[in-house]
Write a protein that holds these residues in place. Structure first.
Motif, PDB file in Angstrom:
ATOM      1  N   VAL A   1      55.084 -33.607   0.036  1.00 20.58           N
ATOM      2  CA  VAL A   1      54.460 -35.107   0.009  1.00 20.58           C
ATOM      3  C   VAL A   1      53.220 -35.204   0.553  1.00 20.58           C
ATOM      4  O   VAL A   1      52.967 -34.562   1.542  1.00 20.58           O
ATOM      5  CB  VAL A   1      55.862 -36.070   0.890  1.00 20.58           C
ATOM      6  CG1 VAL A   1      55.154 -37.230   0.782  1.00 20.58           C
ATOM      7  CG2 VAL A   1      57.132 -35.605   0.573  1.00 20.58           C
TER       8      VAL A   1
ATOM      9  N   LEU B   1      55.615 -38.002  -4.016  1.00 20.39           N
ATOM     10  CA  LEU B   1      56.591 -36.965  -3.928  1.00 20.39           C
ATOM     11  C   LEU B   1      56.378 -35.795  -5.162  1.00 20.39           C
ATOM     12  O   LEU B   1      56.238 -36.247  -6.257  1.00 20.39           O
ATOM     13  CB  LEU B   1      57.856 -37.309  -4.030  1.00 20.39           C
ATOM     14  CG  LEU B   1      58.773 -36.264  -4.199  1.00 20.39           C
ATOM     15  CD1 LEU B   1      59.096 -35.616  -2.815  1.00 20.39           C
ATOM     16  CD2 LEU B   1      60.330 -36.737  -4.352  1.00 20.39           C
TER      17      LEU B   1
ATOM     18  N   GLN C   1      56.575 -36.815  -8.927  1.00 27.40           N
ATOM     19  CA  GLN C   1      57.753 -37.291  -9.280  1.00 27.40           C
ATOM     20  C   GLN C   1      57.787 -38.886  -9.230  1.00 27.40           C
ATOM     21  O   GLN C   1      58.348 -39.631  -9.793  1.00 27.40           O
ATOM     22  CB  GLN C   1      58.892 -36.657  -8.403  1.00 27.40           C
ATOM     23  CG  GLN C   1      59.028 -35.262  -8.204  1.00 27.40           C
ATOM     24  CD  GLN C   1      59.575 -34.744  -9.609  1.00 27.40           C
ATOM     25  OE1 GLN C   1      60.598 -35.505 -10.315  1.00 27.40           O
ATOM     26  NE2 GLN C   1      58.835 -34.015 -10.232  1.00 27.40           N
ATOM     27  N   THR C   2      57.125 -39.127  -7.925  1.00 27.26           N
ATOM     28  CA  THR C   2      57.089 -40.651  -7.832  1.00 27.26           C
ATOM     29  C   THR C   2      55.765 -40.752  -6.941  1.00 27.26           C
ATOM     30  O   THR C   2      55.580 -39.928  -6.091  1.00 27.26           O
ATOM     31  CB  THR C   2      58.445 -41.104  -7.106  1.00 27.26           C
ATOM     32  OG1 THR C   2      58.271 -42.439  -7.076  1.00 27.26           O
ATOM     33  CG2 THR C   2      58.609 -41.040  -5.841  1.00 27.26           C
TER      34      THR C   2
ATOM     35  N   GLU D   1      53.965 -44.144  -4.191  1.00 22.46           N
ATOM     36  CA  GLU D   1      54.314 -45.525  -3.489  1.00 22.46           C
ATOM     37  C   GLU D   1      53.605 -46.680  -4.397  1.00 22.46           C
ATOM     38  O   GLU D   1      54.206 -47.690  -4.651  1.00 22.46           O
ATOM     39  CB  GLU D   1      53.815 -45.452  -1.958  1.00 22.46           C
ATOM     40  CG  GLU D   1      54.423 -44.818  -1.167  1.00 22.46           C
ATOM     41  CD  GLU D   1      53.761 -44.991   0.343  1.00 22.46           C
ATOM     42  OE1 GLU D   1      54.505 -44.962   1.179  1.00 22.46           O
ATOM     43  OE2 GLU D   1      52.410 -44.920   0.240  1.00 22.46           O
TER      44      GLU D   1
ATOM     45  N   GLU E   1      55.613 -46.563  -8.319  1.00 21.53           N
ATOM     46  CA  GLU E   1      57.074 -46.325  -8.349  1.00 21.53           C
ATOM     47  C   GLU E   1      57.805 -47.379  -9.040  1.00 21.53           C
ATOM     48  O   GLU E   1      58.668 -47.031  -9.774  1.00 21.53           O
ATOM     49  CB  GLU E   1      57.645 -45.738  -7.180  1.00 21.53           C
ATOM     50  CG  GLU E   1      57.672 -46.707  -6.054  1.00 21.53           C
ATOM     51  CD  GLU E   1      58.633 -47.703  -5.867  1.00 21.53           C
ATOM     52  OE1 GLU E   1      59.650 -47.268  -6.563  1.00 21.53           O
ATOM     53  OE2 GLU E   1      58.492 -48.466  -5.056  1.00 21.53           O
TER      54      GLU E   1
ATOM     55  N   ASP F   1      65.110 -39.590  -4.292  1.00 20.40           N
ATOM     56  CA  ASP F   1      64.036 -40.425  -3.744  1.00 20.40           C
ATOM     57  C   ASP F   1      64.582 -41.818  -3.268  1.00 20.40           C
ATOM     58  O   ASP F   1      64.327 -42.409  -2.411  1.00 20.40           O
ATOM     59  CB  ASP F   1      62.595 -40.546  -4.522  1.00 20.40           C
ATOM     60  CG  ASP F   1      62.855 -40.770  -5.780  1.00 20.40           C
ATOM     61  OD1 ASP F   1      63.555 -42.038  -6.119  1.00 20.40           O
ATOM     62  OD2 ASP F   1      62.427 -40.126  -6.653  1.00 20.40           O
TER      63      ASP F   1
ATOM     64  N   GLU G   1      72.573 -35.606  -5.981  1.00 24.35           N
ATOM     65  CA  GLU G   1      71.115 -34.799  -5.927  1.00 24.35           C
ATOM     66  C   GLU G   1      71.247 -33.519  -5.569  1.00 24.35           C
ATOM     67  O   GLU G   1      72.180 -33.220  -4.486  1.00 24.35           O
ATOM     68  CB  GLU G   1      70.235 -35.631  -5.175  1.00 24.35           C
ATOM     69  CG  GLU G   1      69.022 -34.941  -4.559  1.00 24.35           C
ATOM     70  CD  GLU G   1      68.035 -34.532  -5.375  1.00 24.35           C
ATOM     71  OE1 GLU G   1      67.367 -35.512  -6.401  1.00 24.35           O
ATOM     72  OE2 GLU G   1      67.791 -33.275  -5.685  1.00 24.35           O
TER      73      GLU G   1
ATOM     74  N   VAL H   1      64.892 -33.256  -0.829  1.00 26.14           N
ATOM     75  CA  VAL H   1      64.272 -34.241  -1.443  1.00 26.14           C
ATOM     76  C   VAL H   1      64.988 -35.583  -0.921  1.00 26.14           C
ATOM     77  O   VAL H   1      63.839 -36.504  -0.470  1.00 26.14           O
ATOM     78  CB  VAL H   1      64.715 -34.344  -2.960  1.00 26.14           C
ATOM     79  CG1 VAL H   1      64.074 -35.608  -3.712  1.00 26.14           C
ATOM     80  CG2 VAL H   1      64.018 -32.948  -3.787  1.00 26.14           C
TER      81      VAL H   1
ATOM     82  N   SER I   1      62.238 -37.866   1.501  1.00 29.41           N
ATOM     83  CA  SER I   1      62.102 -39.245   0.906  1.00 29.41           C
ATOM     84  C   SER I   1      62.561 -40.252   1.995  1.00 29.41           C
ATOM     85  O   SER I   1      61.781 -41.121   2.300  1.00 29.41           O
ATOM     86  CB  SER I   1      62.949 -39.412  -0.434  1.00 29.41           C
ATOM     87  OG  SER I   1      62.601 -38.538  -1.198  1.00 29.41           O
TER      88      SER I   1
ATOM     89  N   LEU J   1      59.066 -41.554   2.390  1.00 30.09           N
ATOM     90  CA  LEU J   1      58.687 -42.553   1.496  1.00 30.09           C
ATOM     91  C   LEU J   1      59.849 -43.792   1.923  1.00 30.09           C
ATOM     92  O   LEU J   1      60.495 -43.964   0.959  1.00 30.09           O
ATOM     93  CB  LEU J   1      59.073 -41.946   0.016  1.00 30.09           C
ATOM     94  CG  LEU J   1      58.346 -40.675  -0.237  1.00 30.09           C
ATOM     95  CD1 LEU J   1      58.872 -40.024  -1.353  1.00 30.09           C
ATOM     96  CD2 LEU J   1      56.701 -41.119  -0.312  1.00 30.09           C
TER      97      LEU J   1
ATOM     98  N   SER K   1      63.287 -45.067  -0.355  1.00 29.96           N
ATOM     99  CA  SER K   1      64.522 -44.546  -0.188  1.00 29.96           C
ATOM    100  C   SER K   1      65.252 -45.517   0.558  1.00 29.96           C
ATOM    101  O   SER K   1      66.392 -45.212   1.084  1.00 29.96           O
ATOM    102  CB  SER K   1      64.261 -43.345   0.816  1.00 29.96           C
ATOM    103  OG  SER K   1      63.737 -43.711   2.013  1.00 29.96           O
TER     104      SER K   1
END
Ligand code: SAM
Length: 275
Positions: free
Chosen positions: A35, A45, A52-53, A55, A58, A86, A106, A111, A115, A119, A123
């Motif tokens: 991250v 991430l 992947q994603t 802020e 997303e 996430d 998952e 992860v 997250s 994040l 999440s």
């Protein structure tokens, strides 16, 4: 000294961001996880070197993977997300009061944990009492589920490592069985510019399993080429038909719902080749 992160999106092309901080970086049993905080996209991430994603963008991906199915189904009560550790897709599905249970499967616990830690805006939904997080292989989970879910989302990584089976016809057949008789599912199926074979194959496989198969698009700045595809398989509801339920979103709306299925010619031709 400036620190830059580059994802090589193809052997010949990359996306490069200026990093302000590396919040974590380690190997999990499944993948390399980081991250990082970036100037342009906020926290990001990264799994196996692939974004992947983030802020900042997303919301486009998480709203578009979720609301098309949630708005096409009249009464989604039991929903499942495969991958998506996430929590962003689950957060969007929980916006519907009809949802009684939301299951996240998952494979990589790290992860989910990272997250939750780094994040929180993505999440946050994982703490909702309707949510169950299972740390296991989504392929096995779907194999063992029959007639259980109204909506299933496949929020997977690229088809490498544990995600390879998430693009196989056997997996789509098991998803069909795991859905109720009017169920609907959506899978992220990568970029029409760089992954045309993957899209063609996924669409053909879903079309062999489901009576209705469709493809839609959204623009996501940090994903390769910026243009992203989603493949839908539905047992009875036309995914293009939006039930116009009220929902608070930043990207998705009912016009975008319909417009997302209008495909540029080069994408439409990919699907025609399969028919
Ligand atoms: N939005 C993202 C994208 O398109 O790049 C995907 C994000 S989400 C973090 C993808 C997740 O799928 C990863 O956390 C990965 O661990 C998980 N995953 C991969 N294979 C899986 C499997 N077989 N079962 C369950 N989860 C899996």
């Amino acid at each position: 000294m400036e620190l830059w992160y580059t994802e090589k999106q193809t052997p010949d092309l990359g996306i490069t961001c200026l990093i302000t901080e590396t919040l974590c970086h380690f190997k999990t049993p499944f993948q390399d996880l980081a991250v990082i905080d970036t100037v342009q996209f906020g926290r990001m991430l990264v799994l196996d070197g692939m974004v992947q994603t983030t802020e900042k963008d997303e919301f486009v991906y998480h709203e578009m993977i979720s609301h098309i199915a949630m708005q096409s189904h009249p009464n989604p009560q039991h929903v499942l997300v495969i991958g998506g550790g996430d929590g962003g897709a689950i957060r969007e599905m929980l916006k519907y009061d009809t949802v009684e249970t939301a299951t996240l499967v998952e494979i990589d616990e790290a992860v989910v944990e990272m997250s939750k830690k780094y994040l929180p805006t993505i999440s946050a939904g994982l703490a909702d009492p309707r949510v169950t997080v299972l740390v296991e292989d989504g392929i096995e989970h779907v194999r063992q589920s029959v007639g259980k879910y109204d909506v299933i989302l496949v929020d997977s990584t690229e088809p490498v490592g544990p995600a390879i089976g998430l693009f196989a016809e056997e997996f789509y057949t098991n998803i069909y069985r795991a859905l109720k008789k009017d169920g609907i599912f959506v899978a992220q199926t990568e970029s029409p510019f760089f992954n045309s074979d993957l899209i063609r194959n996924a669409y053909a496989r879903v079309g062999r399993v489901f009576p209705l198969a469709k493809l839609y698009l959204a623009s996501i700045p940090t994903y390769p080429s910026g243009l992203w595809s989603f493949t839908v398989g539905s047992k009875c509801y036309d995914p293009e038909e939006c039930k116009e339920k009220k929902v608070q979103t930043k990207y998705y709306n009912h016009q975008i719902h319909r417009g997302a299925f209008c495909l540029p010619n080069f994408v439409g031709e990919l699907l025609e080749e399969e028919k």
